[in-house]
Design a protein around this motif. Structure first.
Motif, PDB file in Angstrom:
ATOM      1  N   ILE B 284       9.197  -1.089 -10.314  1.00 45.76           N
ATOM      2  CA  ILE B 284       9.732  -0.551 -11.565  1.00 45.76           C
ATOM      3  C   ILE B 284      10.431   0.777 -11.335  1.00 45.76           C
ATOM      4  CG2 ILE B 284       9.189   0.201 -13.917  1.00 45.76           C
ATOM      5  CD1 ILE B 284       8.825  -2.776 -13.467  1.00 45.76           C
ATOM      6  N   GLU B 285       9.726   1.706 -10.722  1.00 43.35           N
ATOM      7  CA  GLU B 285      10.383   2.979 -10.409  1.00 43.35           C
ATOM      8  C   GLU B 285       9.652   3.708  -9.306  1.00 43.35           C
ATOM      9  OE1 GLU B 285      10.375   6.145 -13.299  1.00 43.35           O
ATOM     10  OE2 GLU B 285       8.627   5.334 -14.295  1.00 43.35           O
ATOM     11  N   VAL B 286      10.358   4.698  -8.768  1.00 40.74           N
ATOM     12  CA  VAL B 286       9.770   5.534  -7.731  1.00 40.74           C
ATOM     13  C   VAL B 286       9.704   6.941  -8.302  1.00 40.74           C
ATOM     14  CG1 VAL B 286      10.076   6.445  -5.408  1.00 40.74           C
ATOM     15  CG2 VAL B 286      10.720   4.093  -5.905  1.00 40.74           C
ATOM     16  N   ASN B 287       8.574   7.597  -8.071  1.00 40.80           N
ATOM     17  CA  ASN B 287       8.377   8.930  -8.622  1.00 40.80           C
ATOM     18  C   ASN B 287       8.225   9.937  -7.488  1.00 40.80           C
ATOM     19  OD1 ASN B 287       7.322  11.231  -9.969  1.00 40.80           O
ATOM     20  ND2 ASN B 287       6.713   9.879 -11.643  1.00 40.80           N
ATOM     21  N   ALA B 288       9.081  10.951  -7.500  1.00 41.58           N
ATOM     22  CA  ALA B 288       9.045  11.935  -6.413  1.00 41.58           C
ATOM     23  C   ALA B 288       7.999  13.014  -6.659  1.00 41.58           C
ATOM     24  CB  ALA B 288      10.422  12.570  -6.242  1.00 41.58           C
ATOM     25  N   ARG B 289       7.394  13.019  -7.850  1.00 34.43           N
ATOM     26  CA  ARG B 289       6.365  14.042  -8.131  1.00 34.43           C
ATOM     27  C   ARG B 289       5.145  13.361  -8.736  1.00 34.43           C
ATOM     28  NH1 ARG B 289      10.998  14.451 -10.458  1.00 34.43           N
ATOM     29  NH2 ARG B 289      12.535  16.053  -9.884  1.00 34.43           N
ATOM     30  N   PRO B 290       4.497  12.476  -7.982  1.00 34.80           N
ATOM     31  CA  PRO B 290       3.371  11.749  -8.587  1.00 34.80           C
ATOM     32  C   PRO B 290       2.233  12.690  -8.963  1.00 34.80           C
ATOM     33  CG  PRO B 290       3.456  11.378  -6.227  1.00 34.80           C
ATOM     34  CD  PRO B 290       4.687  12.145  -6.570  1.00 34.80           C
ATOM     35  N   GLY B 291       1.586  12.353 -10.069  1.00 38.01           N
ATOM     36  CA  GLY B 291       0.545  13.215 -10.621  1.00 38.01           C
ATOM     37  C   GLY B 291      -0.764  13.136  -9.838  1.00 38.01           C
ATOM     38  N   LEU B 292      -1.747  13.861 -10.331  1.00 36.08           N
ATOM     39  CA  LEU B 292      -2.993  14.009  -9.587  1.00 36.08           C
ATOM     40  C   LEU B 292      -4.151  13.226 -10.193  1.00 36.08           C
ATOM     41  CD1 LEU B 292      -2.590  17.826  -9.081  1.00 36.08           C
ATOM     42  CD2 LEU B 292      -2.188  16.040  -7.404  1.00 36.08           C
ATOM     43  N   ALA B 293      -3.877  12.562 -11.342  1.00 32.07           N
ATOM     44  CA  ALA B 293      -4.954  11.867 -12.033  1.00 32.07           C
ATOM     45  C   ALA B 293      -5.497  10.717 -11.192  1.00 32.07           C
ATOM     46  CB  ALA B 293      -4.453  11.345 -13.374  1.00 32.07           C
ATOM     47  N   ILE B 294      -4.706  10.239 -10.241  1.00 29.84           N
ATOM     48  CA  ILE B 294      -5.123   9.113  -9.405  1.00 29.84           C
ATOM     49  C   ILE B 294      -6.417   9.435  -8.657  1.00 29.84           C
ATOM     50  CG2 ILE B 294      -3.808   9.760  -7.341  1.00 29.84           C
ATOM     51  CD1 ILE B 294      -2.915   6.797  -7.209  1.00 29.84           C
ATOM     52  N   GLN B 295      -6.661  10.719  -8.389  1.00 31.37           N
ATOM     53  CA  GLN B 295      -7.895  11.130  -7.702  1.00 31.37           C
ATOM     54  C   GLN B 295      -9.108  10.843  -8.565  1.00 31.37           C
ATOM     55  OE1 GLN B 295      -7.123  15.058  -5.472  1.00 31.37           O
ATOM     56  NE2 GLN B 295      -6.225  15.373  -7.479  1.00 31.37           N
ATOM     57  N   MET B 296      -8.934  11.085  -9.888  1.00 30.18           N
ATOM     58  CA  MET B 296     -10.040  10.856 -10.806  1.00 30.18           C
ATOM     59  C   MET B 296     -10.335   9.357 -10.874  1.00 30.18           C
ATOM     60  SD  MET B 296     -10.335  13.980 -12.344  1.00 30.18           S
ATOM     61  CE  MET B 296     -10.764  13.880 -14.050  1.00 30.18           C
ATOM     62  N   ALA B 297      -9.254   8.551 -10.947  1.00 28.51           N
ATOM     63  CA  ALA B 297      -9.429   7.109 -11.094  1.00 28.51           C
ATOM     64  C   ALA B 297     -10.146   6.530  -9.888  1.00 28.51           C
ATOM     65  CB  ALA B 297      -8.073   6.434 -11.281  1.00 28.51           C
ATOM     66  N   ASN B 298      -9.920   7.099  -8.700  1.00 25.55           N
ATOM     67  CA  ASN B 298     -10.528   6.563  -7.497  1.00 25.55           C
ATOM     68  C   ASN B 298     -11.820   7.275  -7.125  1.00 25.55           C
ATOM     69  OD1 ASN B 298      -8.791   4.432  -5.909  1.00 25.55           O
ATOM     70  ND2 ASN B 298      -7.386   5.790  -6.973  1.00 25.55           N
ATOM     71  N   GLY B 299     -12.044   8.435  -7.748  1.00 28.98           N
ATOM     72  CA  GLY B 299     -13.223   9.198  -7.378  1.00 28.98           C
ATOM     73  C   GLY B 299     -13.151   9.707  -5.956  1.00 28.98           C
ATOM     74  N   VAL B 300     -11.933   9.937  -5.478  1.00 33.11           N
ATOM     75  CA  VAL B 300     -11.744  10.432  -4.116  1.00 33.11           C
ATOM     76  C   VAL B 300     -10.704  11.548  -4.168  1.00 33.11           C
ATOM     77  CG1 VAL B 300     -10.981   9.867  -1.778  1.00 33.11           C
ATOM     78  CG2 VAL B 300     -12.187   8.155  -3.137  1.00 33.11           C
ATOM     79  N   GLY B 301     -10.984  12.660  -3.515  1.00 31.43           N
ATOM     80  CA  GLY B 301      -9.989  13.721  -3.429  1.00 31.43           C
ATOM     81  C   GLY B 301      -8.833  13.272  -2.555  1.00 31.43           C
ATOM     82  N   LEU B 302      -7.610  13.562  -2.984  1.00 28.84           N
ATOM     83  CA  LEU B 302      -6.438  13.096  -2.228  1.00 28.84           C
ATOM     84  C   LEU B 302      -6.411  13.668  -0.815  1.00 28.84           C
ATOM     85  CD1 LEU B 302      -3.383  13.086  -4.667  1.00 28.84           C
ATOM     86  CD2 LEU B 302      -3.983  11.295  -3.062  1.00 28.84           C
ATOM     87  N   LEU B 303      -6.921  14.885  -0.681  1.00 29.18           N
ATOM     88  CA  LEU B 303      -6.843  15.533   0.625  1.00 29.18           C
ATOM     89  C   LEU B 303      -7.603  14.730   1.677  1.00 29.18           C
ATOM     90  CD1 LEU B 303      -5.342  18.032   1.375  1.00 29.18           C
ATOM     91  CD2 LEU B 303      -7.452  19.323   1.252  1.00 29.18           C
ATOM     92  N   ARG B 304      -8.671  14.053   1.254  1.00 25.75           N
ATOM     93  CA  ARG B 304      -9.462  13.204   2.151  1.00 25.75           C
ATOM     94  C   ARG B 304      -8.576  12.160   2.826  1.00 25.75           C
ATOM     95  NH1 ARG B 304     -14.785  13.320   0.057  1.00 25.75           N
ATOM     96  NH2 ARG B 304     -15.366  15.441   0.569  1.00 25.75           N
ATOM     97  N   ARG B 305      -7.501  11.790   2.145  1.00 28.43           N
ATOM     98  CA  ARG B 305      -6.648  10.733   2.696  1.00 28.43           C
ATOM     99  C   ARG B 305      -5.344  11.286   3.220  1.00 28.43           C
ATOM    100  NH1 ARG B 305      -7.796   5.633  -1.271  1.00 28.43           N
ATOM    101  NH2 ARG B 305     -10.025   5.545  -0.827  1.00 28.43           N
TER     102      ARG B 305
END
Lengths: 510, 337
Positions: B284-305
């Motif tokens: 559908i689209e590509v986002n160059a500034r994806p948000g941070l809520a995805i960390q909450m949904a996964n229960g994992v800090g993004l930095l871990r990955r």
């Protein structure tokens, strides 16, 4: 060089230059680093401007008596002119001369008036004792009418003060007697806007009270550059005294008027130039004048904006505050994490608040935004295109501002709601921006952002109105380089924002 | 190298201040990425400014994707002028359902979904009707730049209305759920499904009350769901379980995500996809500034990955598509196999 090293290097250089220059100014020139507790001093700067016709130029500006006594003078911008002062009666005259000048010339002369100094209106003994009142040469019919006005007033009292008050009251009154109207018509032909002064002086002369013109300056920073205010000097039998014909009853010492020139001679006399005029700029100085003079003699790098003439320098009193507001915004957005409408809208709002008193400013902002938004939603039902809608929004904000000014005036808030062009643009733009966010992201988001903007703006306003901060920004503008270094450092802050500590409060690991 | 991306979960003591906030040290320990860190460490160094237009303009993204052979929703019309706007009804006469969106919109602004017709009117998914006039007015607003970044003049895109696969529509209260995959250097890092609720009114924005459902990168199974930041297991409106659901075509979805990174050249990006009932996954689209809520949904800090990916990417700069996907799948599996 990694970007981190580059950044630290830039920060180091900026701080070194900014702090170094300030230190130099404090140590060698002796500029006080801390704002002094003493009252403001007024710097009254006369600007003589004229068009030189190409030949020899000589400009003579009469100076106030206390200017010389207190050696309070500041001579700037008069490059290439030879300059001296010569005594003239109780006063002095500044004389500038130069060979072959062309085009617009500007000469400056500054006088520092301490807050408790005399206004220059104190009674003076006569130079040639006693002065003789002059009888003006008038056409018979006019002289006759004038004679009747004088006789009538003298019938009430022949005291010079009482005559002065009586004449100038009659001259300014709407319901003046037939004689006064007749005489005034004669003077209007000759003196135009100076009618009242010229006629008052002549009437006093006919009544046997010697009188002559004097010039003053209003001690206020609000007017920007102002023309000299014509005053009237009269001889009460023992002393020359000065009063303002606009307020004949008032003794001048209680008025915020500084008398620049007395003695009846011309204020300015220019040979070799056309369209000559004097304007005054009044500013408040917080550092001793000799330091200011010393500073403006240094290189541009050291003196920066302080080497400018007062009228040009005063523009910067507001401009130097903008970076301070920007700093507050950066701090609150990137470290605290408050969301605002646009990045620098809060700075603009804070600047607007500096012009309007805070409470009225906030009330006005709230009322206009709320009602503007309501109208905006009415408009959106009409399915207007974007640009006409923004334009309609501007019109509505203008009308609302008119309405608010009228209402607050009627309800007796008087001049508290002074609306300038600047806040108006910000308001219209805020309404448009806010209503878009309202529709797109919901009212919660719109309200948070507006509340955030106002909060940031109020904080920026308080920061910008701290006296010490204003003092540093204006007298030590190089400290803005240190501020810049701070902003660069925040630009590399990768830690959490305060708001994120709350946002992620329920973060739990899977 | 045995960089186990996710350390074994351990119970963390609950503190009195957790009701209101977390300490920065706690968040750092959890590997949570904040906006400042995202911008300074991941966006700015990896996403050159000049590439932004590729993804901010959906027309350009779509043509790139088509050149790569990716499936995207079919474009019915591109409306660039008031003249096109006047003819829009004629051009869409044989399309019962379509989506109108601004080419430079962001965050779902200005997207209008038409599900069908009712006489001369158009019907939105909510059942509300729209006249031809209103449709044209919406398009004019798009052209005037009402929804575009920075208010620039824009053009409107009319495209295929995706019919999401049933397994996804089951999870969503109205609206079409979409899948967001965050990528760094072409490695899928984290994925989530965004499903609408009654509160979010058909929209998939998490801060408006939509559900964020974390997806296991390795298997495509939903593993966790949050509503307003709090973990939930059933849909608040529909009452159906949200976890353990298999996202169809997961292999294909990961492929599409990696290709999107390759074609745009952006180092850090979010790819949004939908799964059509018949066509399968669509970009559908590509986002160059994806948000941070995805960390909450996964229960994992993004930095871990993000950190392991950064390290692995530096050690294997020439890694191919399959190698990248294999790395992500083996290191970021939520369920250890």
């Amino acid at each position: 060089m990694s970007s981190r090293v580059k950044l630290l290097f830039a920060v180091f250089v900026l701080i070194a230059v900014g702090a170094g220059l300030s230190f130099y100014k404090v140590r060698t020139i002796g500029m006080p680093f801390w704002k002094a507790d003493r009252l403001y001093e007024w710097l009254v700067e006369a600007k003589v401007s004229f068009f030189a016709t190409g030949g020899k130029v000589k400009a003579r500006l009469s100076l106030p008596a206390n200017a010389i006594n207190k050696s309070a003078r500041l001579d700037s911008g008069s490059l290439g002119y030879s300059y001296f002062t010569e005594p003239a009666g109780s006063e002095y005259t500044a004389v500038w001369t130069a060979d072959s000048r062309e085009k617009l010339q500007s000469l400056y002369y500054g006088v520092l008036v301490p807050p408790n100094a005399s206004s220059g209106a104190e009674p003076l003994p006569s130079e040639v004792a006693p002065p003789v009142a002059e009888i003006p040469g008038l056409p018979a019919e006019v002289a006759d009418a004038a004679g009747r006005v004088v006789a009538q007033s003298k019938g009430l009292s022949s005291d010079p003060e009482a005559l002065f008050v009586d004449f100038f009251r009659q001259l300014q009154s709407e319901s003046a007697s037939q004689e006064v109207v007749l005489v005034r018509r004669h003077y209007e032909k000759e003196f135009k806007e100076r009618t009242v002064i010229a006629m008052g002086i002549d009437l006093l002369g006919m009544a046997g009270v010697p009188a002559r013109i004097a010039y003053g300056v209003k001690l206020t920073t609000k007017e920007g550059s102002q023309a000299p205010i014509p005053l009237v000097e009269y001889y009460d039998g023992a002393y020359w005294k000065v009063r303002d014909p606009q307020q004949p009853e008032m003794v001048l010492e209680n008025l915020p008027i500084f008398v620049w020139h007395r003695g009846g001679g011309p204020l300015l006399d220019v040979t070799g130039g056309e369209n000559s005029r004097v304007t005054f700029t009044v500013s408040r100085e917080q550092i001793p004048l000799n330091k200011l003079t010393d500073l403006s003699d240094r290189s541009v790098f050291v003196s920066t904006i302080l080497s400018l003439p007062a009228d040009q320098r005063d523009v910067f009193r507001y401009i130097v505050l903008i970076p301070l507001g920007a700093f507050v915004v950066v701090l609150l957005r990137n470290i605290v994490g408050i969301s605002t409408l646009g990045t620098f809208m809060p700075v603009l709002l804070a600047l607007a608040l500096l012009e309007i008193p805070l409470e009225t400013g906030l009330i006005m902002f709230t009322v206009i935004i709320a009602s503007g938004l309501w109208f905006r939603f009415l408009l959106s039902r009409l399915n207007l295109l974007v640009v006409p809608r923004v334009a309609a929004c501007v019109v509505i904000v203008t009308l609302l501002m008119m309405l608010m000014s009228v209402l607050s005036h009627r309800m007796g808030f008087g001049s508290s709601v002074e609306i300038t062009l600047f806040p108006m643009i910000i308001l219209a733009w805020t309404i448009e921006r806010m209503s878009l966010i309202w529709e797109e992201e919901g009212k919660r988001s719109a309200l948070t952002q507006v509340a955030g903007s106002v909060f940031v703006a109020v904080l920026a306003f308080f920061f910008m109105s701290i006296g010490q901060v204003q003092y540093w920004a204006f007298y030590f503008p190089e400290l803005l380089l240190v501020l810049l270094a701070g902003i660069l450092l925040i630009g590399r802050y990768t830690g959490y924002r305060l708001s994120e500590l709350i946002r992620f409060k329920s973060f739990s690991e899977a | 190298m045995s960089e186990s991306a996710e350390p074994t979960t351990k119970e963390r003591p609950s503190r009195w201040w957790h009701r209101w906030m977390r300490m920065p040290s706690e968040l750092r320990e959890l590997g949570v990425v904040g906006i400042n860190m995202r911008n300074a460490r991941f966006l700015l160094p990896n996403n050159p400014r000049r590439l932004y237009d590729l993804v901010d303009n959906k027309l350009r993204t779509k043509s790139l994707a088509e050149a790569e052979g990716l499936s995207v929703p079919e474009t019915y019309a591109v409306i660039q002028s008031p003249h096109d706007t006047a003819l829009i009804e004629k051009r869409l006469a044989d399309r019962p359902a379509f989506v109108v969106k601004p080419a430079r919109g962001s965050g779902g602004k200005g997207v209008l979904v038409i599900d069908g017709r009712d006489g001369k009117d158009y019907v939105k998914p909510s059942g509300a009707k729209l006249s031809g006039d209103e449709l044209r007015h919406h398009v004019s607003n798009i052209l005037a730049g009402l929804f575009s970044l920075g208010g620039k003049r824009d053009c409107a895109l009319v495209e295929y209305r995706v019919r999401p696969a049933k397994v996804l529509t089951d999870l969503s209260f109205q609206g079409a759920p979409d899948i967001r995959i965050v990528m760094l250097h072409g490695y899928p890092v984290m994925a989530m499904l965004r499903a609408a609720t009654r509160e979010s009114d058909g929209r998939a924005n998490l801060h408006q009350g939509a559900l964020g459902i974390g997806i296991d990168i390795a298997t495509g199974l939903t593993v966790r769901a949050v509503h307003h930041g709090h973990p939930v297991t059933i849909h608040p409106d529909l009452g159906i379980p949200l976890l353990g659901i298999q996202i169809p075509d997961w292999d294909k979805i990961l492929d599409i995500a990696v290709i999107c990174q390759e074609m745009t050249g952006l180092g850090y990006l979010g790819v949004d996809l939908m799964i059509d009932e018949t066509i399968g996954p669509l970009m559908i689209e590509v986002n160059a500034r994806p948000g941070l809520a995805i960390q909450m949904a996964n229960g994992v800090g993004l930095l871990r990955r993000l950190e392991p990916v950064d390290r692995y990417h530096r050690e294997h700069p020439g890694a191919g598509r399959d190698q990248k996907i294999a790395f992500s799948r083996s290191h970021f599996a939520a369920v250890k196999r």
